[in-house]
Design a protein around this motif. Sequence first.
Motif, PDB file in Angstrom:
ATOM      1  N   THR A 177      -4.757   5.723   4.511  1.00 52.16           N
ATOM      2  CA  THR A 177      -4.125   6.948   3.562  1.00 52.16           C
ATOM      3  C   THR A 177      -3.273   7.724   4.518  1.00 52.16           C
ATOM      4  O   THR A 177      -2.087   8.022   4.113  1.00 52.16           O
ATOM      5  CB  THR A 177      -4.921   7.288   2.659  1.00 52.16           C
ATOM      6  N   LEU A 225      -0.355   6.114   6.192  1.00 55.00           N
ATOM      7  CA  LEU A 225       0.674   5.830   5.317  1.00 55.00           C
ATOM      8  C   LEU A 225       1.500   7.215   4.707  1.00 55.00           C
ATOM      9  O   LEU A 225       2.670   7.303   4.727  1.00 55.00           O
ATOM     10  CB  LEU A 225      -0.061   5.228   3.787  1.00 55.00           C
ATOM     11  N   LEU A 226       0.609   8.264   4.547  1.00 54.16           N
ATOM     12  CA  LEU A 226       1.068   9.384   3.920  1.00 54.16           C
ATOM     13  C   LEU A 226       2.036  10.159   5.048  1.00 54.16           C
ATOM     14  O   LEU A 226       3.094  10.549   4.848  1.00 54.16           O
ATOM     15  CB  LEU A 226       0.013  10.768   3.751  1.00 54.16           C
ATOM     16  N   SER A 264       2.246   1.764  -3.341  1.00 56.05           N
ATOM     17  CA  SER A 264       1.106   2.158  -4.062  1.00 56.05           C
ATOM     18  C   SER A 264       0.912   3.674  -4.013  1.00 56.05           C
ATOM     19  O   SER A 264       0.600   4.462  -5.160  1.00 56.05           O
ATOM     20  CB  SER A 264      -0.254   1.307  -4.050  1.00 56.05           C
ATOM     21  N   VAL A 265       1.044   4.247  -2.769  1.00 54.49           N
ATOM     22  CA  VAL A 265       0.912   5.572  -2.649  1.00 54.49           C
ATOM     23  C   VAL A 265       1.908   6.567  -3.155  1.00 54.49           C
ATOM     24  O   VAL A 265       1.613   7.611  -3.994  1.00 54.49           O
ATOM     25  CB  VAL A 265       0.761   5.949  -1.073  1.00 54.49           C
ATOM     26  N   LEU A 304      -6.065  10.277  -3.127  1.00 52.93           N
ATOM     27  CA  LEU A 304      -5.188   9.352  -3.161  1.00 52.93           C
ATOM     28  C   LEU A 304      -6.243   7.973  -2.433  1.00 52.93           C
ATOM     29  O   LEU A 304      -6.013   7.049  -3.149  1.00 52.93           O
ATOM     30  CB  LEU A 304      -4.059   9.541  -2.244  1.00 52.93           C
ATOM     31  N   SER A 305      -6.864   8.461  -1.726  1.00 57.60           N
ATOM     32  CA  SER A 305      -7.748   7.491  -0.774  1.00 57.60           C
ATOM     33  C   SER A 305      -8.752   6.886  -2.052  1.00 57.60           C
ATOM     34  O   SER A 305      -8.881   5.745  -2.239  1.00 57.60           O
ATOM     35  CB  SER A 305      -8.439   8.008   0.294  1.00 57.60           C
ATOM     36  N   VAL A 308       1.382   9.211  -6.266  1.00 56.91           N
ATOM     37  CA  VAL A 308       1.593  10.639  -6.135  1.00 56.91           C
ATOM     38  C   VAL A 308       2.474  10.982  -7.517  1.00 56.91           C
ATOM     39  O   VAL A 308       2.258  12.034  -7.953  1.00 56.91           O
ATOM     40  CB  VAL A 308       2.313  10.961  -4.801  1.00 56.91           C
ATOM     41  N   SER A 359       0.797  -1.201  -0.011  1.00 57.91           N
ATOM     42  CA  SER A 359      -0.180  -0.005  -0.034  1.00 57.91           C
ATOM     43  C   SER A 359       0.977   1.179  -0.043  1.00 57.91           C
ATOM     44  O   SER A 359       0.673   2.160  -0.528  1.00 57.91           O
ATOM     45  CB  SER A 359      -0.758   0.110   1.160  1.00 57.91           C
ATOM     46  N   ALA A 360       1.993   1.161   0.841  1.00 57.48           N
ATOM     47  CA  ALA A 360       2.759   2.498   0.765  1.00 57.48           C
ATOM     48  C   ALA A 360       3.495   2.687  -0.458  1.00 57.48           C
ATOM     49  O   ALA A 360       3.567   3.874  -1.144  1.00 57.48           O
ATOM     50  CB  ALA A 360       3.957   1.952   1.950  1.00 57.48           C
ATOM     51  N   LEU A 377      -6.861   4.929  -5.032  1.00 56.70           N
ATOM     52  CA  LEU A 377      -6.351   3.567  -4.475  1.00 56.70           C
ATOM     53  C   LEU A 377      -7.348   2.584  -3.834  1.00 56.70           C
ATOM     54  O   LEU A 377      -6.940   1.491  -3.587  1.00 56.70           O
ATOM     55  CB  LEU A 377      -5.136   3.800  -3.615  1.00 56.70           C
ATOM     56  N   ALA A 413      -4.730  13.809   0.119  1.00 56.33           N
ATOM     57  CA  ALA A 413      -4.969  12.535   0.732  1.00 56.33           C
ATOM     58  C   ALA A 413      -6.435  12.026   0.218  1.00 56.33           C
ATOM     59  O   ALA A 413      -6.529  10.896   0.067  1.00 56.33           O
ATOM     60  CB  ALA A 413      -4.869  12.796   2.009  1.00 56.33           C
TER      61      ALA A 413
END
Length: 234
Positions: free
Chosen positions: A50, A53-54, A22-23, A39-40, A27, A19-20, A43, A36
């Motif tokens: 989210t 992770l951010l 993927s973030v 992104l949420s 970006v 997941s990290a 994904l 955010a």
Amino acid sequence: MGERAGPALTARQPGAVHSALSVLEAVAHLGAGVTAQRLSTELGLPRATTYRLLNLLVEDEYLVRTLDLSGFALGAKVAQLAALAAPPARLSSAARAVVDDARRRVRGGVHVVLFVDGRVVVLDADPDFPLSDHARLAREPERYALGRLMLIGDDNARGPAVEAARLDLARWGATRQSGEVTAAAGCLAIPLRDDSGAFAGALGFSGARHRVDEPEATLSALRPAADALAPLVV
């Protein structure tokens, strides 16, 4: 002082690691300033996940918050990894001749950068007047004329520094930073445009603050170089 604790995510948490990553990919794909919430949505992650992770990625400098704190951009660690993975780019002999001539004409640092995936990539830094902090330029582009020029090419970029840069570009055809990082110094950035007219990079100047506050003489010397350089490097 004790050693800094390592990242909260470990190899025992493959889902969280994925997941990290993927973030980070999102970006990079969506560009600097992505929020955010977007992104949420993109994904399919819960908003709380989210944000966690951010925050972790910002703490470890893989991401950085934009100047207005509403969005995120790739951070210094990503730029450093990319630089290590990619072969060093070099100026062609024709481009080198243009840059060398500009450096002879202008006393001060003359630098060539490209804008790649929302980050400033230094193609050729002046060896006699080096950039003050490569990592900070990557991490906080809004603090420098080069980074501000990149950011105003993004319609989503906001903040006082970006808005001031838009005004400078309209007036001078370049962005400026004066006395904000070092009191007696400043920098300028002249766009290098691609075939579509978009900002693909910049010819930068760093030097005494008064030459940035009153930039016309320096810009007059560098504009022909920027025009000649653009088709050779972008």
